[in-house]
Design a protein around this motif. Structure first.
Motif, PDB file in Angstrom:
ATOM      1  N   HIS A 214     -36.362 -35.100  18.921  1.00 53.68           N
ATOM      2  CA  HIS A 214     -37.773 -35.214  19.296  1.00 53.68           C
ATOM      3  C   HIS A 214     -37.819 -35.608  20.757  1.00 53.68           C
ATOM      4  O   HIS A 214     -37.439 -36.722  21.122  1.00 53.68           O
ATOM      5  CB  HIS A 214     -38.508 -36.249  18.449  1.00 53.68           C
ATOM      6  CG  HIS A 214     -39.906 -36.513  18.918  1.00 53.68           C
ATOM      7  ND1 HIS A 214     -40.542 -37.726  18.744  1.00 53.68           N
ATOM      8  CD2 HIS A 214     -40.789 -35.716  19.584  1.00 53.68           C
ATOM      9  CE1 HIS A 214     -41.749 -37.671  19.266  1.00 53.68           C
ATOM     10  NE2 HIS A 214     -41.930 -36.456  19.785  1.00 53.68           N
ATOM     11  N   ALA A 215     -38.218 -34.681  21.601  1.00 55.53           N
ATOM     12  CA  ALA A 215     -38.318 -34.943  23.035  1.00 55.53           C
ATOM     13  C   ALA A 215     -39.258 -33.914  23.648  1.00 55.53           C
ATOM     14  O   ALA A 215     -39.668 -32.947  22.996  1.00 55.53           O
ATOM     15  CB  ALA A 215     -36.939 -34.884  23.694  1.00 55.53           C
ATOM     16  N   ALA A 216     -39.588 -34.132  24.902  1.00 55.78           N
ATOM     17  CA  ALA A 216     -40.468 -33.210  25.629  1.00 55.78           C
ATOM     18  C   ALA A 216     -39.867 -32.940  27.006  1.00 55.78           C
ATOM     19  O   ALA A 216     -40.420 -33.345  28.034  1.00 55.78           O
ATOM     20  CB  ALA A 216     -41.873 -33.789  25.743  1.00 55.78           C
ATOM     21  N   PRO A 217     -38.719 -32.237  27.057  1.00 55.89           N
ATOM     22  CA  PRO A 217     -38.004 -32.095  28.329  1.00 55.89           C
ATOM     23  C   PRO A 217     -38.763 -31.322  29.397  1.00 55.89           C
ATOM     24  O   PRO A 217     -38.526 -31.535  30.577  1.00 55.89           O
ATOM     25  CB  PRO A 217     -36.726 -31.363  27.919  1.00 55.89           C
ATOM     26  CG  PRO A 217     -37.058 -30.683  26.622  1.00 55.89           C
ATOM     27  CD  PRO A 217     -38.017 -31.586  25.938  1.00 55.89           C
ATOM     28  N   TYR A 218     -39.668 -30.446  29.008  1.00 58.82           N
ATOM     29  CA  TYR A 218     -40.447 -29.695  29.992  1.00 58.82           C
ATOM     30  C   TYR A 218     -41.947 -29.930  29.817  1.00 58.82           C
ATOM     31  O   TYR A 218     -42.759 -29.077  30.130  1.00 58.82           O
ATOM     32  CB  TYR A 218     -40.140 -28.201  29.885  1.00 58.82           C
ATOM     33  CG  TYR A 218     -38.705 -27.875  30.234  1.00 58.82           C
ATOM     34  CD1 TYR A 218     -38.228 -28.041  31.536  1.00 58.82           C
ATOM     35  CD2 TYR A 218     -37.818 -27.421  29.258  1.00 58.82           C
ATOM     36  CE1 TYR A 218     -36.913 -27.757  31.858  1.00 58.82           C
ATOM     37  CE2 TYR A 218     -36.497 -27.129  29.579  1.00 58.82           C
ATOM     38  CZ  TYR A 218     -36.054 -27.303  30.879  1.00 58.82           C
ATOM     39  OH  TYR A 218     -34.740 -27.026  31.194  1.00 58.82           O
ATOM     40  N   GLY A 219     -42.263 -31.105  29.278  1.00 61.76           N
ATOM     41  CA  GLY A 219     -43.666 -31.407  29.048  1.00 61.76           C
ATOM     42  C   GLY A 219     -44.224 -30.768  27.794  1.00 61.76           C
ATOM     43  O   GLY A 219     -45.455 -30.752  27.587  1.00 61.76           O
ATOM     44  N   VAL A 220     -43.356 -30.233  26.928  1.00 62.57           N
ATOM     45  CA  VAL A 220     -43.739 -29.646  25.649  1.00 62.57           C
ATOM     46  C   VAL A 220     -42.972 -30.371  24.556  1.00 62.57           C
ATOM     47  O   VAL A 220     -41.755 -30.562  24.669  1.00 62.57           O
ATOM     48  CB  VAL A 220     -43.417 -28.141  25.594  1.00 62.57           C
ATOM     49  CG1 VAL A 220     -43.893 -27.545  24.253  1.00 62.57           C
ATOM     50  CG2 VAL A 220     -44.077 -27.396  26.752  1.00 62.57           C
ATOM     51  N   GLY A 221     -43.655 -30.772  23.503  1.00 62.41           N
ATOM     52  CA  GLY A 221     -43.003 -31.481  22.414  1.00 62.41           C
ATOM     53  C   GLY A 221     -42.125 -30.561  21.578  1.00 62.41           C
ATOM     54  O   GLY A 221     -42.590 -29.529  21.090  1.00 62.41           O
ATOM     55  N   TYR A 222     -40.868 -30.912  21.417  1.00 62.89           N
ATOM     56  CA  TYR A 222     -39.929 -30.150  20.604  1.00 62.89           C
ATOM     57  C   TYR A 222     -39.396 -31.038  19.488  1.00 62.89           C
ATOM     58  O   TYR A 222     -39.003 -32.178  19.719  1.00 62.89           O
ATOM     59  CB  TYR A 222     -38.746 -29.661  21.444  1.00 62.89           C
ATOM     60  CG  TYR A 222     -39.106 -28.708  22.559  1.00 62.89           C
ATOM     61  CD1 TYR A 222     -40.158 -27.813  22.438  1.00 62.89           C
ATOM     62  CD2 TYR A 222     -38.384 -28.713  23.752  1.00 62.89           C
ATOM     63  CE1 TYR A 222     -40.482 -26.947  23.479  1.00 62.89           C
ATOM     64  CE2 TYR A 222     -38.688 -27.838  24.787  1.00 62.89           C
ATOM     65  CZ  TYR A 222     -39.742 -26.960  24.651  1.00 62.89           C
ATOM     66  OH  TYR A 222     -40.055 -26.093  25.679  1.00 62.89           O
ATOM     67  N   PHE A 223     -39.346 -30.488  18.274  1.00 57.24           N
ATOM     68  CA  PHE A 223     -38.827 -31.199  17.116  1.00 57.24           C
ATOM     69  C   PHE A 223     -37.765 -30.355  16.444  1.00 57.24           C
ATOM     70  O   PHE A 223     -37.898 -29.123  16.359  1.00 57.24           O
ATOM     71  CB  PHE A 223     -39.929 -31.457  16.061  1.00 57.24           C
ATOM     72  CG  PHE A 223     -41.200 -31.980  16.620  1.00 57.24           C
ATOM     73  CD1 PHE A 223     -41.357 -33.328  16.912  1.00 57.24           C
ATOM     74  CD2 PHE A 223     -42.272 -31.130  16.851  1.00 57.24           C
ATOM     75  CE1 PHE A 223     -42.543 -33.821  17.423  1.00 57.24           C
ATOM     76  CE2 PHE A 223     -43.469 -31.604  17.356  1.00 57.24           C
ATOM     77  CZ  PHE A 223     -43.600 -32.957  17.655  1.00 57.24           C
ATOM     78  N   VAL A 224     -36.741 -31.008  15.903  1.00 51.64           N
ATOM     79  CA  VAL A 224     -35.798 -30.353  15.005  1.00 51.64           C
ATOM     80  C   VAL A 224     -35.662 -31.259  13.785  1.00 51.64           C
ATOM     81  O   VAL A 224     -35.457 -32.472  13.919  1.00 51.64           O
ATOM     82  CB  VAL A 224     -34.409 -30.151  15.650  1.00 51.64           C
ATOM     83  CG1 VAL A 224     -33.462 -29.496  14.653  1.00 51.64           C
ATOM     84  CG2 VAL A 224     -34.532 -29.301  16.918  1.00 51.64           C
ATOM     85  N   ALA A 225     -35.795 -30.672  12.617  1.00 55.56           N
ATOM     86  CA  ALA A 225     -35.688 -31.439  11.367  1.00 55.56           C
ATOM     87  C   ALA A 225     -35.038 -30.561  10.308  1.00 55.56           C
ATOM     88  O   ALA A 225     -35.164 -29.340  10.329  1.00 55.56           O
ATOM     89  CB  ALA A 225     -37.043 -31.927  10.897  1.00 55.56           C
ATOM     90  N   SER A 226     -34.366 -31.227   9.384  1.00 56.14           N
ATOM     91  CA  SER A 226     -33.768 -30.558   8.224  1.00 56.14           C
ATOM     92  C   SER A 226     -34.358 -31.141   6.952  1.00 56.14           C
ATOM     93  O   SER A 226     -34.645 -32.348   6.892  1.00 56.14           O
ATOM     94  CB  SER A 226     -32.246 -30.750   8.207  1.00 56.14           C
ATOM     95  OG  SER A 226     -31.634 -30.168   9.319  1.00 56.14           O
ATOM     96  N   PHE A 227     -34.494 -30.295   5.951  1.00 57.31           N
ATOM     97  CA  PHE A 227     -34.924 -30.745   4.628  1.00 57.31           C
ATOM     98  C   PHE A 227     -33.905 -30.222   3.628  1.00 57.31           C
ATOM     99  O   PHE A 227     -33.743 -29.013   3.459  1.00 57.31           O
ATOM    100  CB  PHE A 227     -36.323 -30.232   4.299  1.00 57.31           C
ATOM    101  CG  PHE A 227     -37.393 -30.840   5.165  1.00 57.31           C
ATOM    102  CD1 PHE A 227     -38.070 -31.973   4.764  1.00 57.31           C
ATOM    103  CD2 PHE A 227     -37.682 -30.288   6.407  1.00 57.31           C
ATOM    104  CE1 PHE A 227     -39.035 -32.548   5.574  1.00 57.31           C
ATOM    105  CE2 PHE A 227     -38.631 -30.853   7.229  1.00 57.31           C
ATOM    106  CZ  PHE A 227     -39.315 -31.992   6.810  1.00 57.31           C
ATOM    107  N   THR A 228     -33.182 -31.127   2.988  1.00 60.57           N
ATOM    108  CA  THR A 228     -32.119 -30.752   2.057  1.00 60.57           C
ATOM    109  C   THR A 228     -32.207 -31.609   0.808  1.00 60.57           C
ATOM    110  O   THR A 228     -32.909 -32.601   0.768  1.00 60.57           O
ATOM    111  CB  THR A 228     -30.737 -30.906   2.696  1.00 60.57           C
ATOM    112  OG1 THR A 228     -30.575 -32.266   3.133  1.00 60.57           O
ATOM    113  CG2 THR A 228     -30.574 -29.960   3.867  1.00 60.57           C
TER     114      THR A 228
END
Length: 228
Positions: A214-228
């Motif tokens: 969860h970060a915003a390296p270019y001013g855009v929120g990015y998420f990575v998540a897994s559901f297992t």
């Protein structure tokens, strides 16, 4: 058969190194997190890539996607005409870098203005199928996180993204279902509709969430998540 695994990733074209060029290392951590999350879909029988677009559409595994409009004409996926919208093209490109690449796949474009109820119903229909589905859900957070964002800073952008990140981490489907389409549109959060499809698809499952980026390296929120 319910959804057996799911991954959430963003879809900036800069994830493709040929597009990012000299800036490619800036997103190494994000790229690695995406690939690790998608690897976990390999336990499924097939993969459905879900992303936002102007209109609802379904595409087969052969549907093409091109990164020519983003400065990398030599990078494409699929054997057909380049019809995939950006969210699905990035999803397909990421998928091809993982252990899940050999699984049968299909693509689903969800209208950006679909209502939460429509998204939830669509997710429930996906989960009601007979296949062991792995969902790859593509969606960016707010594009208004900083003064360097594609659109100027919005005071509610970080709060919105933090809410989404927490909901993904703790599998809070009620929070995902309650995301306001009008606010998401104002904040230019392209993932709102796909996340609500995910919430509908996970309703009948016991899968647990794991937010790995969860970060915003270019001013855009990015998420990575897994559901297992």
């Amino acid at each position: 058969m319910p959804v057996v695994a799911a991954a959430v990733c963003p879809h900036p074209p800069l994830l493709v190194p040929e597009v990012a060029s000299g800036a490619a290392p800036d997103l190494d951590d994000l790229r690695a997190a995406c690939l690790a999350a998608i690897d976990q879909l390999s336990t499924a029988s097939s993969v459905l890539v879900v992303g936002a677009a102007a209109a609802r559409a379904t595409y087969s595994a052969t549907a093409g996607g091109s990164f020519g409009p983003y400065g990398a004409p030599g990078v494409r996926i699929g054997t057909g005409d380049p019809v995939l919208p950006l969210s699905l093209a990035v999803g397909g490109w990421l998928l091809e870098q993982t252990k899940a690449a050999q699984l049968p796949r299909a693509y689903l474009a969800v209208p950006m203005d679909a209502t939460p109820a429509e998204c939830r119903q669509l997710g429930q229909e996906i989960a009601d199928g007979n296949d062991r589905i792995g969902l790859l859900v593509m969606g960016d957070g707010s594009a208004r996180r900083s003064e360097h964002s594609p659109v100027h800073l919005h005071p509610r952008a970080e709060i919105f993204d933090t809410t989404v990140a927490t909901a993904l981490q703790y599998r809070d489907l009620d929070v995902l279902n309650a995301l306001d389409p009008d606010l998401a549109a104002e904040l230019q959060a392209a993932g709102r509709a796909p996340w609500q499809v995910l919430a509908g698809a996970l309703t009948a499952t016991t899968l647990t969430g794991d937010l790995t980026y969860h970060a915003a390296p270019y001013g855009v929120g990015y998420f990575v998540a897994s559901f297992t």
